[in-house]
Design a protein around this motif. Structure first.
Motif, mmCIF file in Angstrom:
data_model
loop_
_atom_site.group_PDB
_atom_site.id
_atom_site.type_symbol
_atom_site.label_atom_id
_atom_site.label_comp_id
_atom_site.label_asym_id
_atom_site.label_seq_id
_atom_site.Cartn_x
_atom_site.Cartn_y
_atom_site.Cartn_z
ATOM 1 N N HIS A 136 5.224 4.832 4.961
ATOM 2 C CA HIS A 136 4.366 3.797 5.170
ATOM 3 C C HIS A 136 4.637 2.929 4.047
ATOM 4 N N CYS A 137 5.465 3.400 2.958
ATOM 5 C CA CYS A 137 5.851 2.343 1.909
ATOM 6 C C CYS A 137 6.961 1.734 1.995
ATOM 7 N N ALA A 138 7.142 1.435 3.321
ATOM 8 C CA ALA A 138 8.722 0.948 3.935
ATOM 9 C C ALA A 138 9.094 -0.398 3.316
ATOM 10 N N ALA A 139 8.283 -1.270 2.883
ATOM 11 C CA ALA A 139 8.468 -2.546 2.382
ATOM 12 C C ALA A 139 9.394 -2.292 0.852
ATOM 13 N N LEU A 180 8.025 11.767 -1.716
ATOM 14 C CA LEU A 180 6.892 12.059 -1.326
ATOM 15 C C LEU A 180 5.535 11.452 -1.929
ATOM 16 N N GLY A 181 4.638 11.031 -1.185
ATOM 17 C CA GLY A 181 3.292 10.751 -1.581
ATOM 18 C C GLY A 181 2.352 12.020 -2.192
ATOM 19 N N ASP A 182 1.757 11.894 -3.178
ATOM 20 C CA ASP A 182 1.034 13.062 -3.411
ATOM 21 C C ASP A 182 -0.088 13.386 -2.507
ATOM 22 N N GLY A 183 -0.793 12.511 -1.896
ATOM 23 C CA GLY A 183 -1.632 12.922 -0.766
ATOM 24 C C GLY A 183 -0.953 13.359 0.457
ATOM 25 N N GLU A 184 0.180 13.070 0.368
ATOM 26 C CA GLU A 184 1.208 13.789 1.500
ATOM 27 C C GLU A 184 1.134 15.289 1.168
ATOM 28 N N MET A 185 1.173 15.717 -0.046
ATOM 29 C CA MET A 185 1.521 17.175 -0.217
ATOM 30 C C MET A 185 0.094 17.957 0.349
ATOM 31 N N LYS A 190 17.932 1.478 13.338
ATOM 32 C CA LYS A 190 17.887 0.051 13.097
ATOM 33 C C LYS A 190 18.191 -0.402 11.566
ATOM 34 N N VAL A 191 18.217 0.392 10.764
ATOM 35 C CA VAL A 191 18.270 0.100 9.431
ATOM 36 C C VAL A 191 19.191 0.927 8.626
ATOM 37 N N PRO A 192 20.668 0.619 8.142
ATOM 38 C CA PRO A 192 21.364 1.254 7.386
ATOM 39 C C PRO A 192 20.829 1.634 5.979
ATOM 40 N N GLY A 193 21.068 2.917 5.632
ATOM 41 C CA GLY A 193 20.330 3.461 4.596
ATOM 42 C C GLY A 193 19.255 4.317 4.652
ATOM 43 N N VAL A 194 18.575 4.264 5.743
ATOM 44 C CA VAL A 194 17.600 5.209 6.352
ATOM 45 C C VAL A 194 18.015 6.461 7.119
ATOM 46 N N GLU A 195 17.984 7.543 6.529
ATOM 47 C CA GLU A 195 18.452 8.715 6.831
ATOM 48 C C GLU A 195 17.633 9.241 7.962
ATOM 49 N N THR A 196 16.401 9.216 8.016
ATOM 50 C CA THR A 196 15.521 9.594 9.165
ATOM 51 C C THR A 196 14.201 8.972 9.351
ATOM 52 N N ASN A 197 13.810 8.690 10.555
ATOM 53 C CA ASN A 197 12.426 8.098 10.453
ATOM 54 C C ASN A 197 11.347 8.847 10.078
ATOM 55 N N THR A 198 10.689 7.953 9.295
ATOM 56 C CA THR A 198 9.424 8.554 8.545
ATOM 57 C C THR A 198 8.205 7.667 8.732
ATOM 58 N N GLY A 199 6.936 8.129 8.590
ATOM 59 C CA GLY A 199 5.862 7.551 8.465
ATOM 60 C C GLY A 199 4.684 8.720 8.829
ATOM 61 N N PRO A 200 4.668 9.558 9.854
ATOM 62 C CA PRO A 200 3.876 10.530 9.967
ATOM 63 C C PRO A 200 4.024 11.424 8.798
ATOM 64 N N LEU A 201 3.160 11.591 7.858
ATOM 65 C CA LEU A 201 3.314 12.383 6.568
ATOM 66 C C LEU A 201 3.569 13.888 6.767
ATOM 67 N N GLY A 202 4.446 14.462 6.003
ATOM 68 C CA GLY A 202 4.891 15.920 6.254
ATOM 69 C C GLY A 202 6.111 16.057 6.870
ATOM 70 N N LEU A 223 0.466 -7.535 6.422
ATOM 71 C CA LEU A 223 0.127 -6.115 6.705
ATOM 72 C C LEU A 223 0.992 -5.273 5.579
ATOM 73 N N GLY A 224 0.612 -4.163 5.432
ATOM 74 C CA GLY A 224 1.575 -3.298 4.591
ATOM 75 C C GLY A 224 0.696 -2.535 3.773
ATOM 76 N N HIS A 225 1.471 -1.482 2.806
ATOM 77 C CA HIS A 225 0.706 -0.820 2.116
ATOM 78 C C HIS A 225 1.236 -0.968 0.423
ATOM 79 N N VAL A 226 0.631 -2.245 -0.266
ATOM 80 C CA VAL A 226 1.065 -2.742 -1.209
ATOM 81 C C VAL A 226 0.997 -1.764 -2.515
ATOM 82 N N GLY A 227 -0.291 -1.026 -2.758
ATOM 83 C CA GLY A 227 -0.398 -0.298 -3.899
ATOM 84 C C GLY A 227 0.734 0.752 -3.955
ATOM 85 N N GLY A 228 0.939 1.518 -2.798
ATOM 86 C CA GLY A 228 2.061 2.615 -2.789
ATOM 87 C C GLY A 228 3.452 1.933 -2.938
ATOM 88 N N ASP A 229 3.488 1.043 -2.582
ATOM 89 C CA ASP A 229 5.020 0.041 -2.808
ATOM 90 C C ASP A 229 5.123 0.080 -4.209
#
Length: 293
Positions: A93-96, A169-174, A131-143, A51-57
């Motif tokens: 969602h492009c965490a990978a 940001l993703g453009d769809g997220e805008m 859980k992950v150093p370098g991650v400043e804030t939890n993201t996933g829900p867009l906006g 699973l994942g979001h390969v296109g946006g990655d």
């Protein structure tokens, strides 16, 4: 919480010195090489996890590599250093792609990438700052990530810090209203230390952005909200380096990075189905071969 890989961190520092001291051709080659490796790692991660979001990655990889490889002032061995630059991947969602880049920097061992989305893994499908150093804030829900980035930039000003905040940001997220509230606030406060980069691949889940809720003229919209706007090829590392330079107007900087969803893999490029589709093992091998040329 994962911890730094000291050997990888040393290699990362050496690579950054070489990139910063090199000529333009050398810088471009170095960043292109890292981007190809990041994309190969992403494919292996998604193949293992199924699973994942390969296109946006793939579309965001060159942006991430440019930022971490040559722009952001960060230290993977001191991820909470008070005056570090802040980076937020609002399109969480492009965490990978982010995890792969962070591992290249040495924030945690590359071997952890094999645990992507596994039960109890730190590398969730969306980034987790606990859980992950370098991650400043939890993201996933867009906006959500962009408003936090505005808060980071405001906090830096209150502290008298010269640190920068960069958000992708993703453009769809805008299409999320919260982002335009954040843009309006940043413009009002003239947060010149804030840079927002839109991964403008023109595809979102199910359709093209302009078919869903049209965004163009996106550059004019940012300008109307009080931002210094730069439009760039989001796969040209040298152009990206120029585009993310600090503000020259005293306004926050918006970079519209024109990209291709699935970049680097011919059968994925600019195809909407690869937003959230998992490649077969045969497709993974073909893609890795293509990215290794």
């Amino acid at each position: 919480m994962l911890t730094a890989d000291v050997s990888a961190t040393a290699r990362f520092r050496a690579a950054r010195r070489a990139i910063r001291d090199g000529g333009q051709d050398e810088v471009a080659r170095s960043l292109q090489s890292v981007s190809a490796e990041i994309r190969r790692r992403v494919l292996r991660m998604i193949d293992t996890a199924q699973l994942g979001h390969v296109g946006g990655d793939m579309s965001v990889t060159d942006i991430l590599v440019t930022l971490f490889g040559a722009v952001l002032e960060v230290d993977p061995e001191q991820p909470q250093a008070p005056d570090r630059d802040r980076f937020i991947l609002s399109k969480g969602h492009c965490a990978a792609a982010l995890y792969s880049t962070l591992a290249w920097c040495g924030y945690f061992p590359e071997s952890e990438l094999r645990s992507f989305t596994a039960p109890l893994s730190a590398l969730n499908g969306h980034p987790d700052r606990r859980k992950v150093p370098g991650v400043e804030t939890n993201t996933g829900p867009l906006g959500h990530g962009f408003p936090v980035a505005v808060g980071c930039a405001l906090a830096a000003r209150l502290r008298g810090s010269t640190s920068r905040t960069v958000v992708v940001l993703g453009d769809g997220e805008m299409q999320e209203g919260s982002n335009w509230e954040a843009a309006m606030t940043a413009g009002h406060h003239e947060l010149s230390s804030l840079t927002a980069i839109v991964d403008r691949n023109r595809l979102q889940q199910g359709a093209r952005t302009e078919e869903t809720v049209a965004l163009d003229p996106l550059d004019a919209k940012w300008a109307a909200f009080g931002w210094e706007v730069r439009v760039v090829d989001g796969h040209d590392h040298l152009a990206l380096l120029e585009a993310v330079r600090p503000s020259v107007t005293g306004k926050p900087v918006a970079v519209v990075a024109n990209t291709v969803k699935g970049k680097g893999v011919s059968f994925m490029e600019d195809r909407v189905e690869w937003h959230h589709k998992v490649p077969t093992s045969e497709q993974v091998r073909a893609a890795i071969t293509e990215l290794s040329r």
